[in-house]
Design a protein around this motif. Structure first.
Motif, short mmCIF file in Angstrom:
data_model
loop_
_atom_site.label_atom_id
_atom_site.label_comp_id
_atom_site.label_asym_id
_atom_site.label_seq_id
_atom_site.Cartn_x
_atom_site.Cartn_y
_atom_site.Cartn_z
N UNK A 1 0.91 -1.27 -0.14
CA UNK A 1 0.12 -0.15 0.39
C UNK A 1 1.05 0.82 0.08
N UNK A 2 0.73 2.03 -1.13
CA UNK A 2 1.03 3.55 -1.14
C UNK A 2 0.45 4.86 -0.27
N UNK A 3 0.72 5.95 -0.55
CA UNK A 3 0.02 7.56 0.14
C UNK A 3 -0.83 7.32 -0.57
N UNK A 4 -1.57 6.53 -1.73
CA UNK A 4 -3.28 6.58 -2.24
C UNK A 4 -4.05 6.00 -1.71
N UNK A 5 -4.02 5.28 -0.51
CA UNK A 5 -4.60 4.52 0.81
C UNK A 5 -5.56 5.33 1.33
N UNK A 6 -4.87 6.36 1.74
CA UNK A 6 -5.34 7.65 2.26
C UNK A 6 -5.85 8.54 1.11
#
Length: 195
Positions: free
Chosen positions: A156-161
């Motif tokens: 998971x990258x920051x895109x999850x946020x």
């Protein structure tokens, strides 16, 4: 102060050689990313992992702080956690962070500045780049989201946020964001744009 974290720890397995050292317009992709970041802030962190011994010499003349991610195989989240931990420990004056990749050659200083300006004008805590109706990186995160960035795991990258906190997100258009270099074909297409 806004810090910029450049994620450059992956092994480029689909490409078969380190994408960080691919050249475009006479510079490596990682050099381009660092120079764009330095045009916006003096606080630039580069996270290296796979092939660091080949990559680090190509950036040693640039004033960026290099972090070594021993757990790079876990995925992007481990690099983000390492960088945020370093920022919290050593740079308390940092109030937000932009997370960017080393393989988006068109993520220039103008775009990075737009992310910072959009935060000022909207007051939103997360500012994402938007391409083809997708929200993604480069993306800015206010310090209050550092704990959530530290909780990321696996691939998971920051895109999850961005999906987790949709009401906190504003966007900046970045049509060239779809250009990233994962395969030899991607790299060929990039170089054809020079012709």
């Amino acid at each position: 102060m806004t810090a910029i974290v450049i994620l450059a720890a992956g092994s480029s397995s689909r490409l078969g050689r380190p994408k960080q050292t691919l050249e475009y317009k006479g510079q490596t992709l990682l050099q381009i990313a660092i120079k764009n970041a330095l045009a916006v802030t003096e606080m630039v962190l580069v996270v290296l992992g796979a092939n660091a011994e080949h990559i680090e010499p190509t950036i040693e003349n640039l004033p960026a702080n290099v972090l070594h991610n021993a757990h790079w195989e876990e995925g992007m989240s481990s690099s983000i956690r390492l960088a945020i931990t370093d920022l919290e420990k050593n740079y308390p004056e940092v109030t937000s962070v932009i997370v960017m990749l080393c393989d988006q050659p068109f993520a220039n200083a103008e775009l990075l500045t737009q992310l910072i300006d959009k935060k000022k004008t909207t007051g939103k805590g997360i500012i994402a780049s938007n391409y083809h109706n997708i929200s993604g990186v480069p993306a800015l995160f206010e310090k209050k989201y550092f704990p959530q960035l530290l909780e990321l795991s696996g691939q998971a990258g920051a895109k999850q946020l961005l999906t987790q906190y949709p009401d906190a997100v504003a966007e900046v258009p970045f049509p060239e964001g779809e250009t990233d270099i994962d395969t030899t074909e991607d790299y060929k297409r990039l170089n054809q744009k020079l012709l």
